[in-house]
Motif scaffolding. Structure first.
Motif, PDB file in Angstrom:
ATOM      1  N   LYS A 182       5.018  -0.249   9.410  1.00  0.00           N
ATOM      2  CA  LYS A 182       3.908   0.657   9.114  1.00  0.00           C
ATOM      3  C   LYS A 182       3.739   0.934   7.631  1.00  0.00           C
ATOM      4  CE  LYS A 182       2.410   1.025  13.210  1.00  0.00           C
ATOM      5  NZ  LYS A 182       1.070   0.474  13.533  1.00  0.00           N
ATOM      6  N   ALA A 183       4.698   0.528   6.828  1.00  0.00           N
ATOM      7  CA  ALA A 183       4.560   0.743   5.383  1.00  0.00           C
ATOM      8  C   ALA A 183       3.409  -0.062   4.809  1.00  0.00           C
ATOM      9  CB  ALA A 183       5.863   0.377   4.679  1.00  0.00           C
ATOM     10  N   ILE A 184       3.145  -1.255   5.393  1.00  0.00           N
ATOM     11  CA  ILE A 184       2.069  -2.084   4.857  1.00  0.00           C
ATOM     12  C   ILE A 184       0.705  -1.481   5.159  1.00  0.00           C
ATOM     13  CG2 ILE A 184       3.477  -4.160   5.050  1.00  0.00           C
ATOM     14  CD1 ILE A 184       1.890  -4.959   7.489  1.00  0.00           C
ATOM     15  N   ARG A 185       0.652  -0.490   6.080  1.00  0.00           N
ATOM     16  CA  ARG A 185      -0.607   0.211   6.356  1.00  0.00           C
ATOM     17  C   ARG A 185      -0.784   1.425   5.462  1.00  0.00           C
ATOM     18  NH1 ARG A 185      -3.383  -3.680   8.735  1.00  0.00           N
ATOM     19  NH2 ARG A 185      -2.330  -4.537  10.555  1.00  0.00           N
ATOM     20  N   GLN A 186       0.251   1.819   4.785  1.00  0.00           N
ATOM     21  CA  GLN A 186       0.187   2.966   3.876  1.00  0.00           C
ATOM     22  C   GLN A 186       0.623   2.512   2.480  1.00  0.00           C
ATOM     23  OE1 GLN A 186      -0.881   5.976   4.533  1.00  0.00           O
ATOM     24  NE2 GLN A 186      -1.075   5.900   6.763  1.00  0.00           N
ATOM     25  N   VAL A 187       0.159   1.313   2.105  1.00  0.00           N
ATOM     26  CA  VAL A 187       0.693   0.684   0.902  1.00  0.00           C
ATOM     27  C   VAL A 187       0.394   1.481  -0.365  1.00  0.00           C
ATOM     28  CG1 VAL A 187      -1.334  -0.786   0.617  1.00  0.00           C
ATOM     29  CG2 VAL A 187       0.851  -1.502  -0.312  1.00  0.00           C
ATOM     30  N   ARG A 188      -0.774   2.140  -0.417  1.00  0.00           N
ATOM     31  CA  ARG A 188      -1.095   2.932  -1.615  1.00  0.00           C
ATOM     32  C   ARG A 188      -0.029   4.001  -1.830  1.00  0.00           C
ATOM     33  NH1 ARG A 188      -4.476  -0.702  -1.818  1.00  0.00           N
ATOM     34  NH2 ARG A 188      -6.750  -0.462  -1.883  1.00  0.00           N
ATOM     35  N   MET A 189       0.280   4.746  -0.773  1.00  0.00           N
ATOM     36  CA  MET A 189       1.263   5.822  -0.878  1.00  0.00           C
ATOM     37  C   MET A 189       2.665   5.245  -1.074  1.00  0.00           C
ATOM     38  SD  MET A 189       2.093   8.963   1.750  1.00  0.00           S
ATOM     39  CE  MET A 189       2.465   7.940   3.171  1.00  0.00           C
ATOM     40  N   LYS A 208       3.767   2.485  -2.416  1.00  0.00           N
ATOM     41  CA  LYS A 208       4.088   1.928  -3.737  1.00  0.00           C
ATOM     42  C   LYS A 208       3.955   2.960  -4.854  1.00  0.00           C
ATOM     43  CE  LYS A 208       3.346  -2.888  -2.530  1.00  0.00           C
ATOM     44  NZ  LYS A 208       2.865  -4.213  -2.942  1.00  0.00           N
ATOM     45  N   ALA A 209       3.108   3.954  -4.657  1.00  0.00           N
ATOM     46  CA  ALA A 209       2.997   5.004  -5.685  1.00  0.00           C
ATOM     47  C   ALA A 209       4.332   5.725  -5.854  1.00  0.00           C
ATOM     48  CB  ALA A 209       1.898   5.983  -5.313  1.00  0.00           C
ATOM     49  N   TYR A 210       4.982   6.032  -4.734  1.00  0.00           N
ATOM     50  CA  TYR A 210       6.270   6.728  -4.808  1.00  0.00           C
ATOM     51  C   TYR A 210       7.417   5.739  -5.020  1.00  0.00           C
ATOM     52  CZ  TYR A 210       3.626  10.749  -3.227  1.00  0.00           C
ATOM     53  OH  TYR A 210       2.700  11.763  -3.142  1.00  0.00           O
ATOM     54  N   GLY A 211       7.263   4.542  -4.493  1.00  0.00           N
ATOM     55  CA  GLY A 211       8.341   3.554  -4.625  1.00  0.00           C
ATOM     56  C   GLY A 211       8.611   3.174  -6.063  1.00  0.00           C
ATOM     57  N   VAL A 212       7.544   2.917  -6.820  1.00  0.00           N
ATOM     58  CA  VAL A 212       7.751   2.498  -8.204  1.00  0.00           C
ATOM     59  C   VAL A 212       8.272   3.650  -9.064  1.00  0.00           C
ATOM     60  CG1 VAL A 212       5.434   3.044  -9.078  1.00  0.00           C
ATOM     61  CG2 VAL A 212       6.710   1.124 -10.058  1.00  0.00           C
ATOM     62  N   ALA A 230      12.846  -5.799 -10.458  1.00  0.00           N
ATOM     63  CA  ALA A 230      11.390  -5.872 -10.568  1.00  0.00           C
ATOM     64  C   ALA A 230      10.760  -5.153  -9.382  1.00  0.00           C
ATOM     65  CB  ALA A 230      10.936  -7.330 -10.613  1.00  0.00           C
ATOM     66  N   TYR A 231       9.501  -4.780  -9.539  1.00  0.00           N
ATOM     67  CA  TYR A 231       8.794  -4.100  -8.443  1.00  0.00           C
ATOM     68  C   TYR A 231       7.421  -4.730  -8.271  1.00  0.00           C
ATOM     69  CZ  TYR A 231       7.410  -0.420  -5.239  1.00  0.00           C
ATOM     70  OH  TYR A 231       7.025   0.279  -4.109  1.00  0.00           O
ATOM     71  N   ASN A 232       7.057  -4.987  -7.005  1.00  0.00           N
ATOM     72  CA  ASN A 232       5.766  -5.571  -6.663  1.00  0.00           C
ATOM     73  C   ASN A 232       4.764  -4.449  -6.423  1.00  0.00           C
ATOM     74  OD1 ASN A 232       3.527  -6.739  -5.370  1.00  0.00           O
ATOM     75  ND2 ASN A 232       4.767  -8.384  -4.505  1.00  0.00           N
ATOM     76  N   LEU A 233       3.839  -4.260  -7.383  1.00  0.00           N
ATOM     77  CA  LEU A 233       2.808  -3.224  -7.261  1.00  0.00           C
ATOM     78  C   LEU A 233       1.486  -3.787  -6.746  1.00  0.00           C
ATOM     79  CD1 LEU A 233       3.056  -0.762 -10.319  1.00  0.00           C
ATOM     80  CD2 LEU A 233       3.019  -0.170  -7.894  1.00  0.00           C
ATOM     81  N   GLY A 234       1.486  -5.001  -6.225  1.00  0.00           N
ATOM     82  CA  GLY A 234       0.264  -5.601  -5.697  1.00  0.00           C
ATOM     83  C   GLY A 234      -0.378  -4.720  -4.639  1.00  0.00           C
ATOM     84  N   GLN A 235      -1.705  -4.562  -4.728  1.00  0.00           N
ATOM     85  CA  GLN A 235      -2.426  -3.657  -3.829  1.00  0.00           C
ATOM     86  C   GLN A 235      -3.492  -4.419  -3.046  1.00  0.00           C
ATOM     87  OE1 GLN A 235      -1.894  -0.487  -3.167  1.00  0.00           O
ATOM     88  NE2 GLN A 235      -0.235  -0.194  -4.649  1.00  0.00           N
TER      89      GLN A 235
END
Length: 443
Positions: A66-73, A75-79, A112-117
């Motif tokens: 389900k993380a791929i459905r909330q990717v904006r949120m 990755k915002a906190y992940g990075v 490294a971190y993948n910030l692709g949106q």
């Protein structure tokens, strides 16, 4: 007339029949917080959106479908949780195509971190870069740029008489994203983060997604996102088993053909997408961050669609503008959108639901194995780079000096492809021709 004793008996009888609402409410006031606490604890322990970086446990929450459905949120906190040496920026092609933990990732750029949106262009990538720079300064940035993000809907095309702010936005401003340059107000940021906290812990959606996360752990085709923001693309395997890879290619090809036929190319000096690329270059230059830019390795189907839809000249002019822009900032621009052994990989037959292509999931998204080749080509310091690759060059670092020769080589590659893989070329071009014919005959 009823006596006092009889009245008292009647009152007690009614009380027995109708329990005290205050007692009922009191019980709920005790139970509700307990239930809410249990829901919050369950959601935090499963952490379906990687909001809290809860430890992953096999069989419980190791995969995050389900993380791929909330990717904006996510990755915002992940990075913001890490201090990364490299940030990968771009749209869904980057999201699925680059694994930060891959051995092809140069050691000097780890972690490294993948910030692709997914669904976002460079304008959105710029916002996420500014958000990341609030908490860290990476050593390097790798930005993937996409010609399809450059094309715009006609109603949003800028001309000289229209306010530039009316150009089609590729993404809505995100109040959860911080910035050192005009980010959200402290109150807006606080509201957004409070909303995200509730959505991740106390909402029914989060509860349902946590339950699904636990339930899907045993499936080999469960989608997943790593703590470094990489979408494994594993869910494509189930689609391939169900429909076959030829069907996935066809669906994506139709989508791109429709885009090419209905969208238009803005003037280069008024493209918000190109302005966003320049904003990324300026941000990196300002913080002394090394940056490389690359054009994606579009599958030959897409290149054929570009040409058949009449977008090839726009495609080359877009590359030329990018070349000039990157040259002005002394930044390397790599073009992977040529015809070579990777991009001309042939699709399985429509009846074949077992074969999985080596380099592509479908025409729009390449696998991380091809992402590794891109990393190796750009940084040339891993064993992957030493492997034999293509008969034709895989990519070229574009400069004004080599631009015309490289573009001409791609044109020749296109002619060679049309001869060597005539049926594949016509299959992709036929989609454009059919859509054009339908549009011409529709009232």
């Amino acid at each position: 007339m009823q006596s006092q004793d009889e009245t008292a008996v009647t009152a007690r009888t009614n009380a027995d029949r109708h329990p005290s609402y205050s007692k009922y409410l009191g019980q709920w006031l005790l139970v509700a917080p307990l239930l809410l606490s249990m829901v919050v604890a369950f959601n935090v322990s499963v952490d379906p959106y990687i909001r809290f970086a809860t430890s992953r446990v096999e069989g419980w929450n190791a995969k995050k479908p389900k993380a791929i459905r909330q990717v904006r949120m996510t990755k915002a906190y992940g990075v913001a949780r890490g201090n990364f040496k490299m940030l990968l920026l771009g749209n869904s092609r980057v999201d699925i195509g680059f694994d930060p933990s891959s051995s092809a990732m140069p050691s000097r750029f780890r972690p490294a971190y993948n910030l692709g949106q997914p669904g976002g262009g460079t304008e959105l990538a710029t916002q996420y870069l500014q958000h990341a720079l609030v908490t860290q300064t990476p050593d390097a940035v790798l930005l993937g740029v996409d010609f399809l993000n450059f094309l715009r809907k006609p109603e949003h095309l800028i001309d000289a008489s229209i306010d530039p702010t009316e150009n089609e936005p590729s993404s809505a401003p995100d109040s959860r994203l911080l910035s050192r340059q005009g980010g959200p107000t402290p109150l807006a940021a606080l509201k957004s983060r409070a909303s995200d906290m509730v959505a991740s812990t106390a909402s029914l959606t989060a509860l349902k997604d946590s339950m699904i996360t636990v339930a899907e752990q045993r499936s080999p085709f469960t989608a997943d996102m790593s703590d470094e923001g990489f979408n494994s693309g594993i869910a494509f395997r189930q689609l391939i088993r169900d429909e076959g890879q030829a069907a996935l290619f066809r669906q994506k090809n139709i989508e791109y053909a429709q885009k090419c036929l209905t969208r238009v190319a803005p003037a280069m000096d008024r493209s918000t997408e190109l302005l966003a690329v320049e904003a990324v270059l300026e941000a990196c230059q300002s913080d002394d961050i090394h940056i490389d830019v690359f054009i994606h390795p579009y599958h030959a189907d897409i290149l054929e669609i570009f040409d058949e839809a009449g977008r090839w000249d726009d495609f080359e002019r877009w590359k030329s503008s990018l070349t000039d822009l990157c040259n002005r900032y002394d930044v390397s621009l790599w073009d992977f959108s040529s015809y070579n052994s990777y991009t001309t990989e042939q699709t399985p037959t429509p009846k074949d639901k077992k074969t999985v292509m080596k380099w592509y999931w479908e025409s729009g998204h390449y696998r991380c194995e091809l992402g590794d080749q891109i990393l190796s080509t750009i940084y040339s310091n891993s064993s992957v780079a030493a492997r034999p690759v293509a008969k034709r060059p895989f990519a070229k670092r574009l400069t004004p000096q080599v631009f015309e020769d490289w573009i001409e080589a791609i044109r020749q590659g296109q002619q060679a492809y049309a001869q060597q893989f005539a049926s594949s070329s016509q299959r992709a071009r036929g989609l454009v021709q059919n859509l054009t014919a339908k549009a011409d005959t529709s009232p």
